[in-house]
Design an enzyme around this catalytic site. Structure first.
Site, short mmCIF file in Angstrom:
data_model
loop_
_atom_site.label_atom_id
_atom_site.label_comp_id
_atom_site.label_asym_id
_atom_site.label_seq_id
_atom_site.Cartn_x
_atom_site.Cartn_y
_atom_site.Cartn_z
CG ASN A 1 -0.08 10.90 -6.51
OD1 ASN A 1 0.35 10.16 -5.62
ND2 ASN A 1 0.11 12.21 -6.51
CG HIS B 1 0.96 9.80 -1.93
ND1 HIS B 1 0.99 9.28 -3.20
CD2 HIS B 1 1.47 8.82 -1.13
CE1 HIS B 1 1.51 8.06 -3.18
NE2 HIS B 1 1.78 7.76 -1.92
NE ARG C 1 -0.16 4.87 -1.86
CZ ARG C 1 -0.39 4.79 -3.16
NH1 ARG C 1 -1.62 4.69 -3.62
NH2 ARG C 1 0.63 4.81 -4.01
CG HIS D 1 2.96 -0.20 3.44
ND1 HIS D 1 4.08 -0.24 2.66
CD2 HIS D 1 2.31 0.94 3.06
CE1 HIS D 1 4.13 0.81 1.85
NE2 HIS D 1 3.07 1.55 2.08
C1 HEM Z 1 8.38 4.26 2.74
C2 HEM Z 1 8.06 4.50 1.50
C3 HEM Z 1 6.75 4.08 0.89
C4 HEM Z 1 6.60 3.50 -0.32
C5 HEM Z 1 7.69 3.16 -1.32
C6 HEM Z 1 5.18 3.24 -0.49
C7 HEM Z 1 4.62 2.68 -1.61
C8 HEM Z 1 3.32 2.25 -1.69
C9 HEM Z 1 2.75 1.55 -2.81
C10 HEM Z 1 3.47 1.24 -4.11
C11 HEM Z 1 1.47 1.23 -2.50
C12 HEM Z 1 0.48 0.48 -3.37
C13 HEM Z 1 -0.19 1.45 -4.34
C14 HEM Z 1 -0.86 0.74 -5.49
O1 HEM Z 1 -0.49 -0.40 -5.78
O2 HEM Z 1 -1.75 1.34 -6.12
C15 HEM Z 1 1.22 1.73 -1.19
C16 HEM Z 1 0.04 1.59 -0.51
C17 HEM Z 1 -0.21 2.18 0.69
N1 HEM Z 1 0.61 3.03 1.39
FE1 HEM Z 1 2.58 3.30 1.02
N2 HEM Z 1 4.53 3.66 0.63
C18 HEM Z 1 5.44 4.19 1.48
C19 HEM Z 1 5.16 4.78 2.70
C20 HEM Z 1 3.88 4.98 3.19
C21 HEM Z 1 3.55 5.84 4.30
C22 HEM Z 1 4.56 6.70 5.05
C23 HEM Z 1 2.21 5.74 4.48
C24 HEM Z 1 1.35 6.45 5.49
C25 HEM Z 1 1.76 6.90 6.63
C26 HEM Z 1 1.72 4.80 3.51
C27 HEM Z 1 0.42 4.35 3.44
C28 HEM Z 1 -0.03 3.43 2.51
C29 HEM Z 1 -1.33 2.78 2.58
C30 HEM Z 1 -2.32 2.91 3.72
C31 HEM Z 1 -1.44 2.01 1.43
C32 HEM Z 1 -2.65 1.15 1.00
C33 HEM Z 1 -3.56 2.02 0.13
C34 HEM Z 1 -4.70 1.25 -0.52
O3 HEM Z 1 -5.24 0.30 0.06
O4 HEM Z 1 -5.07 1.66 -1.63
N3 HEM Z 1 2.74 4.39 2.74
N4 HEM Z 1 2.35 2.36 -0.72
#
Ligand code: HEM
Length: 323
Positions: free
Chosen positions: A98, A70, A66, A197
């Site tokens: 963030n 970002h 993630r 995800h």
């Molecule tokens: C398409 C639009 C995307 C949105 C709206 C989005 C939004 C989010 C949100 C809200 C979370 C949870 C954060 C939290 O609750 O603290 C999350 C977690 C995550 N996102 Fe996304 N994301 C997107 C795309 C991506 C992309 C492109 C990647 C990587 C290539 C990614 C990788 C991750 C990962 C691995 C997590 C888990 C992180 C953890 O365990 O703390 N996301 N994302």
């Protein structure tokens, strides 16, 4: 000398032409063998660092993946997300996507420290993050891909861009597509990269609207309400892919087909009649197709570079501050 000056002029012209349409382009400024001479051990040091981090805590893979996303959506992949705030410098860590959410910075610090011992000043933090994200995927059972290298670290960060460019979890499909297009990424990249995800967790504050929304039909969402009440419990977490939260597989897409996406933005990909919904179905049916496209799209995302950073950037000694 005249030849060198001409080459320099050409470079500046090429860069300024591409700057004018940046970020909807990426130049061939990167190469696979970039560290072959300057730091032949670079890739194996990053790999060991990630192995140790994931052995300590499996979620560390998700944190790093993630972080890379970002980083790349703000000024290109330039390590800007890693910079700490100081009294005279505003970084991106307090941006709304963030703050209280992005973690894993110390994993990159540890890897950087090891690299500085072996080849000081050689390997950029932006490259470390890009390779570490690839290794994170492998360590959670996902595919391998070659990572083009040679990014420079920025001397700047952008709180405004971090707030604007990174999609929010309540985004509509139209907004998601627009924000990806702005980075030069297609709707295919959007669907494949959302497959990240397949691992990791989200906080209640980011999925509350989804589980209390009228579209939330699954019984799992009713159960989730116990740990994610209408008010309070903001930081309580739930897996983004509840079927296999630590494995890079296609269960994320199967969940979406069954209307079990945890974030509104995840479920938006299945909007009726959209091109993205056809892709979701395709990846739900064909795990290899997902892996192949995910690998290609990770390279495309990693190749988002601000050409200006190649002229003004540096290799940071410490990923948290400019030299
Ligand atoms: C398409 C639009 C995307 C949105 C709206 C989005 C939004 C989010 C949100 C809200 C979370 C949870 C954060 C939290 O609750 O603290 C999350 C977690 C995550 N996102 Fe996304 N994301 C997107 C795309 C991506 C992309 C492109 C990647 C990587 C290539 C990614 C990788 C991750 C990962 C691995 C997590 C888990 C992180 C953890 O365990 O703390 N996301 N994302």
């Amino acid at each position: 000398m005249a030849k060198a000056t001409f080459a320099r002029v050409l470079l500046v012209v090429a860069l300024s032409m591409s700057i004018s349409i940046w970020p909807a382009c990426s130049l061939n400024l990167l190469s696979l063998d970039y560290y072959e001479k300057s730091c032949p051990m670079a890739l194996s040091i990053i790999k060991s660092g990630m192995e140790a981090a994931v052995a300590r805590e499996v979620r560390n893979a998700a944190l790093v993946l993630r972080l890379h996303f970002h980083d790349c959506f703000v000024q290109g992949c330039d390590g800007s997300v890693l910079l700490d705030d100081t009294p005279t410098f505003t970084g991106e860590k307090t941006a709304s996507p963030n703050i209280n959410s992005l973690r894993g910075f110390e994993i990159i610090d540890d890897i950087k420290e090891q690299l500085e011992k072996v080849c000081p000043g050689a390997v950029s933090c932006a490259d470390i993050l890009t390779v570490a994200a690839r290794d994170a995927v492998i360590l959670n059972g996902g595919p391998y891909w070659h990572v083009p290298l040679g990014r420079k670290d920025s001397r700047t960060a952008s709180l405004v861009e971090a707030n604007t460019n990174i999609p929010t979890p309540n985004s509509t499909l139209a907004v998601l597509i627009r924000k990806f297009l702005f980075q030069g990424l297609t709707p295919i990249d959007l669907v494949a990269l959302s497959g990240a995800h397949t691992i990791g967790q989200a906080r209640c504050t980011n999925f509350r609207d989804r589980i209390y929304g009228s579209d939330a039909k699954d019984t799992r969402f009713s159960l989730l309400k116990a740990s994610c009440p209408l008010s309070g419990g903001d930081n309580n977490i739930s897996p983004l892919d509840f079927v296999s939260p630590t494995v890079v597989d296609n269960a994320y897409y199967k969940n979406l087909v069954n209307e079990r996406g945890l974030l509104i933005s995840d479920q938006e990909l299945t909007r009726f009649g959209s091109v993205t919904s056809a892709l979701v179905k395709h990846y739900a049916d064909d795990p290899l197709a997902f892996w192949n496209q995910f690998s290609d799209s990770m390279v495309s995302m990693g190749n988002i570079v601000n050409p200006l950073t190649f002229l003004t950037g540096e290799v940071r000694k410490n990923c948290r501050r400019v030299n």
